[in-house]
Scaffold this motif. Structure first.
Motif, mmCIF file in Angstrom:
data_model
loop_
_atom_site.group_PDB
_atom_site.id
_atom_site.type_symbol
_atom_site.label_atom_id
_atom_site.label_comp_id
_atom_site.label_asym_id
_atom_site.label_seq_id
_atom_site.Cartn_x
_atom_site.Cartn_y
_atom_site.Cartn_z
ATOM 1 N N GLU A 1 0.913 -1.280 0.020
ATOM 2 C CA GLU A 1 0.130 0.054 0.044
ATOM 3 C C GLU A 1 0.904 1.223 0.114
ATOM 4 O O GLU A 1 2.005 1.314 0.536
ATOM 5 N N ASN A 2 0.440 2.194 -0.424
ATOM 6 C CA ASN A 2 1.073 3.489 -0.560
ATOM 7 C C ASN A 2 1.594 3.989 0.653
ATOM 8 O O ASN A 2 2.966 4.507 0.921
ATOM 9 N N ALA A 3 0.863 3.853 2.082
ATOM 10 C CA ALA A 3 1.523 4.175 3.462
ATOM 11 C C ALA A 3 2.527 3.287 3.824
ATOM 12 O O ALA A 3 3.326 4.013 4.159
ATOM 13 N N SER A 4 2.500 2.149 3.446
ATOM 14 C CA SER A 4 3.760 1.111 3.540
ATOM 15 C C SER A 4 4.816 1.733 2.879
ATOM 16 O O SER A 4 6.001 1.853 3.289
ATOM 17 N N MET A 5 4.718 1.988 1.482
ATOM 18 C CA MET A 5 5.996 2.491 0.482
ATOM 19 C C MET A 5 6.384 3.840 1.415
ATOM 20 O O MET A 5 7.750 4.014 1.403
ATOM 21 N N HIS A 6 5.553 4.673 1.434
ATOM 22 C CA HIS A 6 5.990 5.850 2.014
ATOM 23 C C HIS A 6 6.855 5.679 3.515
ATOM 24 O O HIS A 6 7.640 6.293 3.850
ATOM 25 N N PHE A 7 6.113 4.975 4.239
ATOM 26 C CA PHE A 7 6.917 4.619 5.644
ATOM 27 C C PHE A 7 8.394 4.127 5.187
ATOM 28 O O PHE A 7 9.394 4.604 5.877
ATOM 29 N N GLU A 8 8.470 2.884 4.370
ATOM 30 C CA GLU A 8 9.835 2.600 3.732
ATOM 31 C C GLU A 8 10.638 3.717 3.372
ATOM 32 O O GLU A 8 11.787 3.555 3.654
ATOM 33 N N HIS A 9 10.247 4.543 2.694
ATOM 34 C CA HIS A 9 10.879 5.718 2.072
ATOM 35 C C HIS A 9 11.359 6.490 3.038
ATOM 36 O O HIS A 9 12.661 6.762 2.630
ATOM 37 N N GLU A 10 10.577 6.729 3.996
ATOM 38 C CA GLU A 10 11.291 7.707 5.124
ATOM 39 C C GLU A 10 12.256 7.017 5.743
ATOM 40 O O GLU A 10 13.271 7.804 6.260
ATOM 41 N N GLN A 11 12.152 5.592 6.096
ATOM 42 C CA GLN A 11 13.431 5.078 6.819
ATOM 43 C C GLN A 11 14.591 5.138 5.952
ATOM 44 O O GLN A 11 15.640 5.527 6.408
ATOM 45 N N TRP A 12 14.413 4.755 4.435
ATOM 46 C CA TRP A 12 15.559 4.855 3.579
ATOM 47 C C TRP A 12 16.236 6.397 3.549
ATOM 48 O O TRP A 12 17.397 6.447 3.472
ATOM 49 N N LYS A 13 15.383 7.324 3.601
ATOM 50 C CA LYS A 13 15.892 8.590 3.405
ATOM 51 C C LYS A 13 16.802 9.049 4.674
ATOM 52 O O LYS A 13 18.022 9.581 4.700
ATOM 53 N N GLY A 14 16.222 8.427 6.002
ATOM 54 C CA GLY A 14 16.939 8.692 7.218
ATOM 55 C C GLY A 14 18.326 7.931 6.950
ATOM 56 O O GLY A 14 19.277 8.621 7.592
ATOM 57 N N GLU A 15 18.209 6.874 6.487
ATOM 58 C CA GLU A 15 19.734 5.981 6.449
ATOM 59 C C GLU A 15 20.554 6.722 5.405
ATOM 60 O O GLU A 15 21.910 6.807 5.815
ATOM 61 N N LEU A 16 20.071 7.394 4.487
ATOM 62 C CA LEU A 16 20.951 8.131 3.347
ATOM 63 C C LEU A 16 21.465 9.124 3.784
ATOM 64 O O LEU A 16 22.584 9.542 3.641
ATOM 65 N N ALA A 17 20.652 9.856 4.696
ATOM 66 C CA ALA A 17 21.231 11.007 5.280
ATOM 67 C C ALA A 17 22.107 10.897 6.262
ATOM 68 O O ALA A 17 23.265 11.470 6.204
#
Length: 128
Positions: free
Chosen positions: A7-23
């Motif tokens: 679901e979009n919410a799940s993808m968004h949540f994972e994106h946020e995790q990845w963005k934190g890791e990349l930062a």
């Protein structure tokens, strides 16, 4: 056969995790580059300088990869936001497939970067 459906919410949540890791990776690269600068000022040995150049190149490459990964996440987020605005939280099978492929890419990069850091820390132990 089970299909990967996100679901979009799940993808968004994972994106946020990845963005934190990349930062976090970007911050680490700043630290690693400052260590390289310190070492360059200390060493004149050609072998050590060649290794420093190798790590500098690796860090530049990894910085580029981080940038590419961030841009891909942003594109995915834009598509998710577009669906949300139209009220379509319907599953976009193409986007889901892209997301799963991207997850694999992140996992691969996580492994590559982890190995690079281990190597670099061993190098620092030897030459700092």
């Amino acid at each position: 056969m089970k299909k990967d459906v996100l679901e979009n919410a799940s993808m968004h949540f994972e994106h946020e995790q990845w963005k934190g890791e990349l930062a976090f990776w970007k911050d680490e690269l700043k630290f690693f580059n400052s260590k390289l600068s310190e070492l360059v000022s200390r060493w004149t040995n050609k072998d050590v300088l060649a290794q420093l150049e190798h790590y500098q190149n690796e860090f530049i490459l990894h910085g580029g990869v981080i940038q590419d990964l961030q841009e891909t996440i942003d594109k995915h987020e834009t598509r998710i936001a577009g669906q949300s605005k139209t009220g379509e939280d319907a599953l976009d099978i193409h986007l889901t497939k892209e997301h799963v492929a991207f997850r694999n890419k992140i996992e691969t990069q996580r492994h590559i970067y982890s190995e690079l850091k281990k190597e670099f820390f061993r190098f620092l132990e030897k030459y700092m």
